[in-house]
Design an enzyme around this catalytic site. Sequence first.
Site, PDB file in Angstrom:
ATOM      1  N   CYS A   1       2.541 -27.622  -6.831  1.00 16.16           N
ATOM      2  CA  CYS A   1       3.081 -27.770  -6.179  1.00 16.16           C
ATOM      3  C   CYS A   1       4.014 -28.631  -6.444  1.00 16.16           C
ATOM      4  CB  CYS A   1       2.955 -27.016  -4.758  1.00 16.16           C
ATOM      5  SG  CYS A   1       4.382 -27.720  -3.431  1.00 16.16           S
TER       6      CYS A   1
ATOM      7  N   HIS B   1       6.986  -5.907  -1.533  1.00 17.14           N
ATOM      8  CA  HIS B   1       5.584  -7.023  -2.230  1.00 17.14           C
ATOM      9  C   HIS B   1       6.512  -8.332  -3.008  1.00 17.14           C
ATOM     10  CE1 HIS B   1       3.597  -2.964  -1.724  1.00 17.14           C
ATOM     11  NE2 HIS B   1       3.815  -3.192  -1.029  1.00 17.14           N
TER      12      HIS B   1
ATOM     13  N   TYR C   1       0.249 -12.417 -14.954  1.00 17.60           N
ATOM     14  CA  TYR C   1       1.696 -12.564 -14.160  1.00 17.60           C
ATOM     15  C   TYR C   1       2.079 -12.774 -15.164  1.00 17.60           C
ATOM     16  CZ  TYR C   1       0.620 -10.447  -9.706  1.00 17.60           C
ATOM     17  OH  TYR C   1       0.447  -9.417  -9.052  1.00 17.60           O
TER      18      TYR C   1
HETATM   19  C1  BV8 Z   1      -2.536  -4.868   3.947  1.00 11.45           C
HETATM   20  C2  BV8 Z   1       2.567  -6.664  -5.425  1.00 11.45           C
HETATM   21  C3  BV8 Z   1      -3.027  -5.379   6.297  1.00 11.45           C
HETATM   22  C4  BV8 Z   1       2.346  -7.638  -6.589  1.00 11.45           C
HETATM   23  C5  BV8 Z   1       1.312  -4.486  -4.689  1.00 11.45           C
HETATM   24  C6  BV8 Z   1      -8.949  -3.590   2.529  1.00 11.45           C
HETATM   25  C7  BV8 Z   1      -8.685  -4.629   3.154  1.00 11.45           C
HETATM   26  C8  BV8 Z   1      -7.799  -5.285   3.054  1.00 11.45           C
HETATM   27  C9  BV8 Z   1      -6.220  -4.787   2.825  1.00 11.45           C
HETATM   28  C10 BV8 Z   1      -7.009  -3.062   1.888  1.00 11.45           C
HETATM   29  C11 BV8 Z   1      -7.601  -2.699   2.082  1.00 11.45           C
HETATM   30  N1  BV8 Z   1      -8.538  -1.169   1.592  1.00 11.45           N
HETATM   31  C12 BV8 Z   1      -6.704  -0.585   2.165  1.00 11.45           C
HETATM   32  C13 BV8 Z   1      -6.195  -1.473   2.249  1.00 11.45           C
HETATM   33  C14 BV8 Z   1      -5.342  -1.947   2.023  1.00 11.45           C
HETATM   34  C15 BV8 Z   1      -4.264  -2.083   1.130  1.00 11.45           C
HETATM   35  C16 BV8 Z   1      -3.834  -0.397   0.312  1.00 11.45           C
HETATM   36  O1  BV8 Z   1      -2.827   0.128   0.418  1.00 11.45           O
HETATM   37  N2  BV8 Z   1      -4.893  -0.655  -0.729  1.00 11.45           N
HETATM   38  C17 BV8 Z   1      -5.295   0.515  -1.383  1.00 11.45           C
HETATM   39  C18 BV8 Z   1      -5.766   0.365  -3.407  1.00 11.45           C
HETATM   40  C19 BV8 Z   1      -5.757   1.645  -0.986  1.00 11.45           C
HETATM   41  N3  BV8 Z   1      -2.925  -2.652   0.980  1.00 11.45           N
HETATM   42  C20 BV8 Z   1      -3.311  -3.772   1.010  1.00 11.45           C
HETATM   43  O2  BV8 Z   1      -3.145  -4.862   1.152  1.00 11.45           O
HETATM   44  C21 BV8 Z   1      -1.614  -3.912   1.835  1.00 11.45           C
HETATM   45  N4  BV8 Z   1      -2.120  -5.012   2.689  1.00 11.45           N
HETATM   46  O3  BV8 Z   1      -2.215  -3.975   3.939  1.00 11.45           O
HETATM   47  O4  BV8 Z   1      -2.047  -5.947   5.079  1.00 11.45           O
HETATM   48  C22 BV8 Z   1      -3.799  -6.241   5.906  1.00 11.45           C
HETATM   49  C23 BV8 Z   1      -4.087  -7.221   5.260  1.00 11.45           C
HETATM   50  C24 BV8 Z   1      -5.556  -7.994   5.648  1.00 11.45           C
HETATM   51  C25 BV8 Z   1      -6.403  -6.881   6.228  1.00 11.45           C
HETATM   52  C26 BV8 Z   1      -6.415  -5.744   6.236  1.00 11.45           C
HETATM   53  C27 BV8 Z   1      -4.887  -5.163   6.154  1.00 11.45           C
HETATM   54  C28 BV8 Z   1      -0.210  -5.563   0.276  1.00 11.45           C
HETATM   55  C29 BV8 Z   1      -0.036  -4.241  -0.646  1.00 11.45           C
HETATM   56  C30 BV8 Z   1       0.911  -4.899  -1.347  1.00 11.45           C
HETATM   57  C31 BV8 Z   1      -0.109  -5.123  -2.879  1.00 11.45           C
HETATM   58  N5  BV8 Z   1       0.523  -5.365  -3.678  1.00 11.45           N
HETATM   59  N6  BV8 Z   1       2.600  -4.965  -5.377  1.00 11.45           N
HETATM   60  C32 BV8 Z   1       2.484  -7.083  -7.966  1.00 11.45           C
HETATM   61  O5  BV8 Z   1       3.026  -6.312  -8.442  1.00 11.45           O
HETATM   62  O6  BV8 Z   1       1.343  -7.564  -8.938  1.00 11.45           O
HETATM   63  S1  BV8 Z   1       1.216  -3.109  -4.768  1.00 11.45           S
HETATM   64  C33 BV8 Z   1       1.333  -2.708  -6.319  1.00 11.45           C
HETATM   65  O7  BV8 Z   1       0.635  -1.143  -6.494  1.00 11.45           O
HETATM   66  C34 BV8 Z   1       2.174  -2.146  -6.422  1.00 11.45           C
HETATM   67  O8  BV8 Z   1       3.483  -2.804  -5.711  1.00 11.45           O
HETATM   68  C35 BV8 Z   1       2.985  -0.537  -5.634  1.00 11.45           C
HETATM   69  O9  BV8 Z   1       2.599  -0.316  -3.631  1.00 11.45           O
HETATM   70  C36 BV8 Z   1       1.795   0.347  -6.430  1.00 11.45           C
HETATM   71  C37 BV8 Z   1       1.627   0.749  -6.759  1.00 11.45           C
HETATM   72  O10 BV8 Z   1       1.957   1.857  -6.922  1.00 11.45           O
HETATM   73  P1  BV8 Z   1       2.757   2.558  -7.460  1.00 11.45           P
HETATM   74  O11 BV8 Z   1       4.172   1.832  -7.326  1.00 11.45           O
HETATM   75  O12 BV8 Z   1       3.386   4.235  -6.840  1.00 11.45           O
HETATM   76  O13 BV8 Z   1       2.952   3.072  -8.636  1.00 11.45           O
HETATM   77  P2  BV8 Z   1       1.549   3.803  -9.225  1.00 11.45           P
HETATM   78  O14 BV8 Z   1       1.400   3.316 -10.753  1.00 11.45           O
HETATM   79  O15 BV8 Z   1       0.813   3.689  -8.073  1.00 11.45           O
HETATM   80  O16 BV8 Z   1       2.307   5.485  -9.586  1.00 11.45           O
HETATM   81  C38 BV8 Z   1       3.546   5.059 -10.137  1.00 11.45           C
HETATM   82  C39 BV8 Z   1       4.315   6.694 -10.249  1.00 11.45           C
HETATM   83  O17 BV8 Z   1       5.421   7.096 -10.602  1.00 11.45           O
HETATM   84  C40 BV8 Z   1       3.245   7.864 -10.379  1.00 11.45           C
HETATM   85  O18 BV8 Z   1       3.236   8.413  -8.963  1.00 11.45           O
HETATM   86  C41 BV8 Z   1       3.500   8.216 -11.595  1.00 11.45           C
HETATM   87  O19 BV8 Z   1       3.867   9.713 -11.776  1.00 11.45           O
HETATM   88  C42 BV8 Z   1       5.114   8.226 -11.460  1.00 11.45           C
HETATM   89  N7  BV8 Z   1       6.335   7.727 -12.604  1.00 11.45           N
HETATM   90  C43 BV8 Z   1       5.690   7.866 -14.090  1.00 11.45           C
HETATM   91  N8  BV8 Z   1       6.794   7.729 -14.264  1.00 11.45           N
HETATM   92  C44 BV8 Z   1       8.017   8.522 -13.826  1.00 11.45           C
HETATM   93  C45 BV8 Z   1       7.389   8.252 -12.843  1.00 11.45           C
HETATM   94  N9  BV8 Z   1       8.109   8.539 -11.583  1.00 11.45           N
HETATM   95  C46 BV8 Z   1       9.660   8.724 -12.265  1.00 11.45           C
HETATM   96  N10 BV8 Z   1       9.816   8.471 -12.530  1.00 11.45           N
HETATM   97  C47 BV8 Z   1       9.062   8.363 -14.235  1.00 11.45           C
HETATM   98  N11 BV8 Z   1       9.334   8.512 -15.287  1.00 11.45           N
END
Ligand code: BV8
Length: 256
Positions: free
Chosen positions: A150, A120, A68
């Site tokens: 802390c 987030h 981070y």
């Molecule tokens: C939750 C902050 C309830 C931190 C982030 C098993 C156990 C527990 C949970 C889960 C599980 N299975 C699934 C889940 C749910 C899980 C989840 O979704 N997992 C996924 C991987 C399947 N979610 C969670 O855990 C969430 N909490 O569900 O709580 C719960 C609680 C307990 C138990 C069950 C449920 C919390 C999720 C939040 C995680 N934190 N970020 C940090 O930043 O370090 S996530 C982080 O990744 C981002 O914040 C964002 O959300 C995500 C990335 O996604 P994108 O932003 O879309 O980025 P990415 O790189 O993927 O895509 C970029 C895009 O931009 C591409 O499409 C690309 O083409 C495009 N692009 C590129 N260049 C450009 C462009 N677009 C425009 N212009 C350009 N020039």
Amino acid sequence: MEQLIRRAAEILARSRCLVVFTGAGISKESGIPTFREAQEGLWAHYDPSELATVEGFRRNPRRVWEWYTYRFGRIEQVTPNPGHRAIAALERYLPRVIVITQNIDDLHRAAGSSDVIELHGNWRYYKCLSGHTGFTRADFADQTDVPPRCPRCGALLRPDVVWFGEMLPAEAIERAFAESSACDAMLVVGTSGLVQPAASLPLYAHRAGRPVIEVNPNPSDITPLADIFLQGPAGQILPKVVDTLAIIAGEGGPPR
Ligand code: BV8
């Protein structure tokens, strides 16, 4: 593409309340890597569960803290790009623009957007493992421990961002779902649509019968439900959309 941009601008011009939902892609042209892009993606060489989970932090607090510190060091160096500024400029032409972002880089506010929901968290704030919140780097600048502790209870400090397996801030996600269901249109920019529950927001707008416009150089999990897919980088596409909106607004704009 010009015709699609015109159609998109006409939809926006009719919107009393527009939600703009963004992901890491909106910040790519500011110089912040996205998460999943192969080469320089932040997670291309790491397993997110090792870095963005409480378990990963407890297993190796120093490694997570240092990852981070590296990311926040990059965020500190960058500024909003034309994509962020175009989103902020929408407020000149539309009564209500609500930005719902998955990003923690604070660049929408830096660009001038006035109503930003951070799903987030935010890179500037820290909390401890015992739940004390609201710290900034100034609160532990005098410490040499990695991670620092802390100031109130001595527990390990961590970034106040939402990790996998953690609940999103209740007020933020509840408002996000409500605004996504009630908006007149949703503009989705720069997200792969993979991370839940954020990725469901466009579905709420779609199910409410509202037009969804997506801006992304690549198709995403959102694309199948988008009414208009503007394929290209946000920093190039969004200024064109806003310029067209300005012309429409100058022409008196379509009936709202
Ligand atoms: C939750 C902050 C309830 C931190 C982030 C098993 C156990 C527990 C949970 C889960 C599980 N299975 C699934 C889940 C749910 C899980 C989840 O979704 N997992 C996924 C991987 C399947 N979610 C969670 O855990 C969430 N909490 O569900 O709580 C719960 C609680 C307990 C138990 C069950 C449920 C919390 C999720 C939040 C995680 N934190 N970020 C940090 O930043 O370090 S996530 C982080 O990744 C981002 O914040 C964002 O959300 C995500 C990335 O996604 P994108 O932003 O879309 O980025 P990415 O790189 O993927 O895509 C970029 C895009 O931009 C591409 O499409 C690309 O083409 C495009 N692009 C590129 N260049 C450009 C462009 N677009 C425009 N212009 C350009 N020039």
